[in-house]
Scaffold this active site. Structure first.
Site, mmCIF file in Angstrom:
data_model
loop_
_atom_site.group_PDB
_atom_site.id
_atom_site.type_symbol
_atom_site.label_atom_id
_atom_site.label_comp_id
_atom_site.label_asym_id
_atom_site.label_seq_id
_atom_site.Cartn_x
_atom_site.Cartn_y
_atom_site.Cartn_z
ATOM 1 N N THR A 30 0.853 -1.215 0.000
ATOM 2 C CA THR A 30 0.000 0.000 0.000
ATOM 3 C C THR A 30 0.877 1.250 0.000
ATOM 4 O OG1 THR A 30 -0.203 -0.058 2.412
ATOM 5 C CG2 THR A 30 -1.993 -1.066 1.158
ATOM 6 N N ARG A 38 -8.808 -5.047 1.670
ATOM 7 C CA ARG A 38 -9.677 -4.946 2.842
ATOM 8 C C ARG A 38 -9.584 -3.683 3.680
ATOM 9 N NH1 ARG A 38 -8.467 -9.891 1.670
ATOM 10 N NH2 ARG A 38 -10.202 -11.297 1.220
ATOM 11 N N ILE A 106 0.929 -10.220 -6.210
ATOM 12 C CA ILE A 106 1.209 -10.567 -7.608
ATOM 13 C C ILE A 106 2.001 -9.455 -8.285
ATOM 14 C CG2 ILE A 106 -0.866 -12.010 -7.811
ATOM 15 C CD1 ILE A 106 -2.203 -9.556 -9.212
ATOM 16 N N HIS A 122 0.233 -16.758 -5.046
ATOM 17 C CA HIS A 122 -0.944 -16.423 -5.856
ATOM 18 C C HIS A 122 -0.554 -16.038 -7.285
ATOM 19 C CE1 HIS A 122 -3.400 -15.462 -1.947
ATOM 20 N NE2 HIS A 122 -3.321 -16.757 -2.197
ATOM 21 N N CYS A 130 -2.298 -19.527 -22.714
ATOM 22 C CA CYS A 130 -3.525 -19.871 -23.427
ATOM 23 C C CYS A 130 -4.249 -20.970 -22.663
ATOM 24 C CB CYS A 130 -3.172 -20.351 -24.838
ATOM 25 S SG CYS A 130 -4.583 -21.084 -25.684
ATOM 26 N N CYS A 157 -3.981 -20.113 -31.556
ATOM 27 C CA CYS A 157 -4.839 -21.295 -31.743
ATOM 28 C C CYS A 157 -6.323 -20.955 -31.537
ATOM 29 C CB CYS A 157 -4.419 -22.421 -30.795
ATOM 30 S SG CYS A 157 -5.043 -22.230 -29.111
ATOM 31 N N SER A 194 -0.660 -8.417 6.034
ATOM 32 C CA SER A 194 -1.702 -9.340 5.569
ATOM 33 C C SER A 194 -2.784 -9.461 6.627
ATOM 34 C CB SER A 194 -1.110 -10.722 5.279
ATOM 35 O OG SER A 194 -2.160 -11.622 4.955
ATOM 36 N N SER A 195 -4.034 -9.443 6.182
ATOM 37 C CA SER A 195 -5.145 -9.636 7.126
ATOM 38 C C SER A 195 -5.253 -11.108 7.522
ATOM 39 C CB SER A 195 -6.455 -9.178 6.478
ATOM 40 O OG SER A 195 -6.731 -9.991 5.351
ATOM 41 N N ASN A 215 1.175 -5.666 11.152
ATOM 42 C CA ASN A 215 0.017 -5.299 10.331
ATOM 43 C C ASN A 215 -0.680 -4.102 10.959
ATOM 44 O OD1 ASN A 215 -1.464 -6.350 7.914
ATOM 45 N ND2 ASN A 215 -3.189 -6.268 9.323
HETATM 46 P P1 NAD Z 1 -5.765 -7.806 2.670
HETATM 47 O O1 NAD Z 1 -6.245 -6.662 1.808
HETATM 48 O O2 NAD Z 1 -6.754 -8.809 3.116
HETATM 49 O O3 NAD Z 1 -5.095 -7.224 3.997
HETATM 50 C C1 NAD Z 1 -4.114 -6.235 3.949
HETATM 51 C C2 NAD Z 1 -3.781 -5.866 5.383
HETATM 52 O O4 NAD Z 1 -2.677 -4.990 5.324
HETATM 53 C C3 NAD Z 1 -4.907 -5.152 6.120
HETATM 54 O O5 NAD Z 1 -5.224 -5.874 7.298
HETATM 55 C C4 NAD Z 1 -4.310 -3.771 6.446
HETATM 56 O O6 NAD Z 1 -4.605 -3.365 7.768
HETATM 57 C C5 NAD Z 1 -2.831 -3.999 6.318
HETATM 58 N N1 NAD Z 1 -2.089 -2.837 5.848
HETATM 59 C C6 NAD Z 1 -2.447 -1.886 4.932
HETATM 60 N N2 NAD Z 1 -1.443 -1.006 4.764
HETATM 61 C C7 NAD Z 1 -0.430 -1.387 5.586
HETATM 62 C C8 NAD Z 1 0.870 -0.883 5.864
HETATM 63 N N3 NAD Z 1 1.345 0.220 5.274
HETATM 64 N N4 NAD Z 1 1.639 -1.553 6.760
HETATM 65 C C9 NAD Z 1 1.177 -2.663 7.405
HETATM 66 N N5 NAD Z 1 -0.053 -3.178 7.182
HETATM 67 C C10 NAD Z 1 -0.838 -2.553 6.280
HETATM 68 O O7 NAD Z 1 -4.534 -8.449 1.933
HETATM 69 P P2 NAD Z 1 -4.023 -9.956 1.910
HETATM 70 O O8 NAD Z 1 -4.025 -10.538 3.271
HETATM 71 O O9 NAD Z 1 -2.766 -9.930 1.133
HETATM 72 O O10 NAD Z 1 -5.132 -10.728 1.059
HETATM 73 C C11 NAD Z 1 -5.697 -10.187 -0.111
HETATM 74 C C12 NAD Z 1 -5.464 -10.963 -1.402
HETATM 75 O O11 NAD Z 1 -5.470 -10.031 -2.496
HETATM 76 C C13 NAD Z 1 -4.149 -11.629 -1.493
HETATM 77 O O12 NAD Z 1 -4.303 -12.751 -2.264
HETATM 78 C C14 NAD Z 1 -3.286 -10.615 -2.240
HETATM 79 O O13 NAD Z 1 -2.329 -11.259 -3.009
HETATM 80 C C15 NAD Z 1 -4.258 -9.981 -3.206
HETATM 81 N N6 NAD Z 1 -3.893 -8.567 -3.502
HETATM 82 C C16 NAD Z 1 -2.614 -8.313 -3.937
HETATM 83 C C17 NAD Z 1 -2.197 -7.031 -4.182
HETATM 84 C C18 NAD Z 1 -0.781 -6.815 -4.654
HETATM 85 O O14 NAD Z 1 -0.221 -7.651 -5.373
HETATM 86 N N7 NAD Z 1 -0.145 -5.714 -4.244
HETATM 87 C C19 NAD Z 1 -3.077 -5.961 -3.955
HETATM 88 C C20 NAD Z 1 -4.398 -6.248 -3.520
HETATM 89 C C21 NAD Z 1 -4.778 -7.577 -3.280
#
Ligand code: NAD
Length: 246
Positions: A30, A38, A106, A122, A130, A157, A194-195, A215
């Site tokens: 982020t 989330r 990703i 993921h 394809c 194809c 990660s949540s 987190n």
């Molecule tokens: P999630 O969105 O469920 O959770 C993200 C968590 O990160 C939240 O609980 C939030 O409080 C916390 N957060 C936000 N900013 C933060 C910061 N600066 N420092 C610390 N914590 C912070 O994400 P998830 O658990 O990764 O699951 C979502 C799914 O979506 C996964 O499969 C993920 O790969 C995918 N996704 C990936 C991307 C990407 O590649 N960047 C982006 C969005 C979603």
């Protein structure tokens, strides 16, 4: 325990451990300008449900919708740059404090920040394939097709192309099974951003003896963790680096 005591404890955990792995999620990216799924108010995913538009069902039944409402967001990840949190994980690996990064992301930002041992449970946005003949395509090819044609991109194809990202409803990629084997060998798991609400990636926390969670918001696994820090990933990891260097 206050914040600086937690940083000291985290550094202590790392020094005491034989094999440390990181498990990262959307929250680590982020601060690179990529919204997670989330956190409230991030906008992007509030109007569309990612579990729906990024699903295999939608890709197969309504590829136009998949490409228009889901896939377009993948393209926005291509120019993102790593932030200090990704960079400190690269540094930890280089200094042999970290054996590898398991990421749910990703976006490829760990590799861009210098991490060498990355397990992308993921998938990733570098390539696609394809769905009929399995031929591989670079993502640039798929992007180019979308720029010039309103129809979903097709292979020579005639089969539909899809990204090498694990969509909702897909089987887990090989990297997930590699990550499972690696987690079984680790004695510390550092969860970052990660949540922990997506399975089966969150089940990796149960395989490792000691778990530390960094987190912003509480996670479902906080109660089981040995250390929890509710703070921004970059702040914590930069402070951890200073502590390990000191
Ligand atoms: P999630 O969105 O469920 O959770 C993200 C968590 O990160 C939240 O609980 C939030 O409080 C916390 N957060 C936000 N900013 C933060 C910061 N600066 N420092 C610390 N914590 C912070 O994400 P998830 O658990 O990764 O699951 C979502 C799914 O979506 C996964 O499969 C993920 O790969 C995918 N996704 C990936 C991307 C990407 O590649 N960047 C982006 C969005 C979603």
């Amino acid at each position: 325990m206050n914040y600086s005591e937690k940083i000291k404890q985290l550094a202590g955990f790392i020094r005491q451990s034989r094999r440390v792995l990181a498990l990262t999620g959307a929250g680590i990216s982020t601060e690179s300008g990529i919204p997670d799924f989330r956190s409230k108010g991030s906008g992007l995913w509030e109007k569309v449900d990612p579990m729906e538009v990024l699903s295999v069902q939608v890709l197969k039944r309504n590829p136009q919708r998949f490409y228009r409402e889901g896939f377009v967001h993948f393209l926005k990840l291509e120019n993102a740059r790593p932030n200090p949190a990704h960079e400190v994980l690269g540094w930890l690996e280089q200094r042999e404090f970290l054996a590898g990064v398991i990421t749910q992301n990703i976006d490829g930002l760990h590799q861009k920040a210098g991490s060498q041992r990355v397990m992308e449970v993921h998938g990733h946005i570098r390539t696609g394939h394809c769905m009929r003949c399995q031929k591989k395509y670079p993502m640039g090819f798929i992007r180019g097709k979308l720029d010039t044609d309103i129809n979903p991109p097709k292979c020579t194809c005639g089969g539909l192309l899809r990204p090498d990202v694990a969509l909702f409803g897909d089987a887990m990629p090989n990297d997930f099974w590699r990550a499972t084997a690696e987690a079984e060998q680790a004695d510390l798991l550092l969860v970052v951003g990660s949540s922990l609400s997506v399975s089966p990636a969150n089940s990796l926390t149960r395989l490792v003896e000691r778990v530390a969670i960094i987190n912003l918001e509480p996670t479902l696994y906080d109660y089981q963790a040995d250390l929890v820090i509710h703070e921004k990933a970059s702040r914590v990891l930069l402070d951890l680096k200073s502590q390990l260097e000191g």
